[in-house]
Design a protein around this motif. Structure first.
Motif, short mmCIF file in Angstrom:
data_model
loop_
_atom_site.label_atom_id
_atom_site.label_comp_id
_atom_site.label_asym_id
_atom_site.label_seq_id
_atom_site.Cartn_x
_atom_site.Cartn_y
_atom_site.Cartn_z
N CYS A 74 53.58 58.10 50.54
CA CYS A 74 53.71 59.09 51.62
C CYS A 74 54.88 60.01 51.32
O CYS A 74 55.99 59.56 51.05
CB CYS A 74 53.92 58.36 52.94
N CYS A 77 57.75 59.58 54.35
CA CYS A 77 58.64 58.43 54.47
C CYS A 77 58.90 57.76 53.13
O CYS A 77 59.74 56.87 53.03
CB CYS A 77 58.10 57.43 55.49
N CYS A 97 49.56 58.59 57.18
CA CYS A 97 50.33 57.40 56.84
C CYS A 97 50.43 56.52 58.08
O CYS A 97 50.88 56.97 59.13
CB CYS A 97 51.72 57.84 56.38
N CYS A 100 54.47 56.10 59.16
CA CYS A 100 55.24 57.11 59.90
C CYS A 100 54.34 58.07 60.68
O CYS A 100 54.82 58.95 61.36
CB CYS A 100 56.14 57.89 58.95
ZN LIG Z 1 54.83 57.84 55.84
#
Ligand SMILES: [Zn+2]
Length: 105
Positions: A74, A77, A97, A100
């Motif tokens: 991701c 994050c 994701c 997050c």
């Molecule tokens: Zn993420």
């Protein structure tokens, strides 16, 4: 089923000899359920000489790795994320994701 892993994704290897390593998806092979990832799952191949410009020898190249062993990283994050799919209001389907909650695409 929509593809979770696409070309040019940054991915992390979750299993096998390259576990924990990261690379970029060069090519997805949907019919095999595999992908080629830059620098991952390198194998040595013996290459026969095919002429003066093409000396034989041992070359290293990437072997396809199972998509099941890859996780998309991701960008928000930085984690090797579990992905979900989400419909946008305009009808587009995007990956997000699960960690997050940010859209990946
Ligand atoms: Zn993420």
């Amino acid at each position: 089923m929509a593809a979770k892993i696409k070309r040019n994704d940054q991915v992390q290897v979750m299993a096998g000899k390259d576990r924990g390593r990261r690379g970029q998806v060069r090519q997805v092979l949907p019919s095999d359920g595999r992908a080629l990832v830059t620098g991952i799952n390198m194998v040595k191949k013996h290459k026969r000489s095919t002429g003066p410009q093409q000396p034989g020898g041992i070359i290293e190249m990437e072997a396809p790795i199972s998509l099941a062993n890859l996780a998309v990283i991701c960008a928000s994050c930085g984690a090797a994320a579990r992905l979900g799919f989400r419909m946008l209001e305009d009808g587009r389907k995007v990956r997000f994701c699960k960690k997050c909650n940010e859209a990946i695409d």
